[in-house]
Design a protein around this motif. Sequence first.
Motif, short mmCIF file in Angstrom:
data_model
loop_
_atom_site.label_atom_id
_atom_site.label_comp_id
_atom_site.label_asym_id
_atom_site.label_seq_id
_atom_site.Cartn_x
_atom_site.Cartn_y
_atom_site.Cartn_z
N VAL A 209 0.85 -1.19 0.00
CA VAL A 209 0.00 0.00 0.00
C VAL A 209 0.89 1.24 0.00
N GLY A 210 1.94 1.24 0.83
CA GLY A 210 2.87 2.36 0.89
C GLY A 210 3.55 2.60 -0.45
N GLU A 211 3.87 1.52 -1.16
CA GLU A 211 4.52 1.65 -2.47
C GLU A 211 3.60 2.34 -3.47
N LYS A 212 2.31 2.01 -3.43
CA LYS A 212 1.37 2.63 -4.36
C LYS A 212 1.09 4.10 -3.99
N VAL A 213 1.13 4.42 -2.70
CA VAL A 213 1.00 5.81 -2.27
C VAL A 213 2.19 6.62 -2.79
N VAL A 224 5.60 10.35 -13.32
CA VAL A 224 5.82 8.91 -13.38
C VAL A 224 4.48 8.20 -13.59
N ALA A 225 4.46 7.20 -14.45
CA ALA A 225 3.21 6.50 -14.77
C ALA A 225 2.60 5.86 -13.53
N LEU A 226 1.29 5.94 -13.43
CA LEU A 226 0.58 5.30 -12.33
C LEU A 226 0.62 3.78 -12.48
N SER A 227 0.53 3.10 -11.36
CA SER A 227 0.36 1.65 -11.41
C SER A 227 -0.90 1.33 -12.20
N VAL A 228 -0.85 0.28 -13.02
CA VAL A 228 -2.00 -0.09 -13.83
C VAL A 228 -3.22 -0.39 -12.96
N TYR A 229 -2.97 -0.97 -11.78
CA TYR A 229 -4.06 -1.29 -10.86
C TYR A 229 -4.69 0.00 -10.32
N VAL A 271 -5.45 2.57 -0.50
CA VAL A 271 -4.71 3.68 -1.10
C VAL A 271 -5.63 4.87 -1.35
N ILE A 272 -6.76 4.60 -2.00
CA ILE A 272 -7.69 5.67 -2.35
C ILE A 272 -8.26 6.34 -1.10
N ASN A 273 -8.52 5.54 -0.08
CA ASN A 273 -9.03 6.10 1.17
C ASN A 273 -7.96 6.95 1.86
N PHE A 274 -6.71 6.48 1.90
CA PHE A 274 -5.64 7.22 2.56
C PHE A 274 -5.36 8.55 1.86
N MET A 275 -5.41 8.55 0.54
CA MET A 275 -5.12 9.77 -0.22
C MET A 275 -6.32 10.72 -0.28
N LYS A 276 -7.39 10.42 0.45
CA LYS A 276 -8.58 11.26 0.58
C LYS A 276 -9.33 11.46 -0.75
N ILE A 277 -9.06 10.56 -1.71
CA ILE A 277 -9.76 10.65 -3.00
C ILE A 277 -11.18 10.10 -2.84
#
Length: 301
Positions: A209-213, A224-229, A271-277
Amino acid sequence: MSVSTATAKSQENELDALLADLDIEELEADAPVTTPVKADDASEELDELLDGIDELVLEGADDSEVEAKSDIVLDDLDDELEELLASDPATQDNTELYEEDEVEEDEVLAKPETKTSEVESNKKKAANKKIPTEDESSEEPVAKPETKKTAAKRGPGVSGLSKSEAVKVKLGESINTHMVLVKADTEVEDMTGLINSRLNDIDKLPKKVGEKVLNMFQHLNSGVALSVYTDIALDMLFKNGTLSSTELRDRYQEKYSKGTASAQSSQLMQVINFMKIGTLAGKTLTLNPDSVLAEKLNTEA
């Protein structure tokens, strides 16, 4: 019978005896002379040598002495065996046959060299062919268009750093800008305290999760390109306004294995919850209308 007749008969008998003796001598002369094999003598010598080894063992001799004696016995056995084989005509005849077989085998193995020489000759012919230069060619050379690929700057490496330290390194001086996740963050007076609190929370996240953040921060900062997921999950959330873990998992399973789909869907919900999206309630995310990042990322979609 007269005396002369008896004398003639006696002489005839003596002549027959002499002829018989001559026949025997001729047969003996023609017979091959063979030397009897001294098997008994060899056996007696072997017994004596073996007795010598036994005596050394009983006397408590060193292993090196016993081993040396054994080597002598083996050498003597080899000599006796060679002598026996050399005196055996059958062995000599077989040796000649083996030598003839080896000669025939060498001749057969030597034949494929002809094929190899033909291949080498063809290689030389191909190498000697003249390749036309640009001036000699009838066609004008076509210039290849230059293509330049612009790669996104990844910045300094973060190997061995904690998740929060990696974020600070990658964002650099832009950290104050990208740590503003919701509109309310712009009104915070102690921005340093907010950033430190967020960095502390990043260190508590699971590794993946930290890596995707970190990947999302890099995307926002340097392209930098986003992860495909991540890309798939955001696209679904922006289109529908909501996103359940089941919907995301099923979407991933269209291209990936069941295990990968399950793991990635779980990570992206966090990830989406942590980034407040998005705001997570149970197993469903709802698009956060106050999210600053949602506005930036939705524009790219």
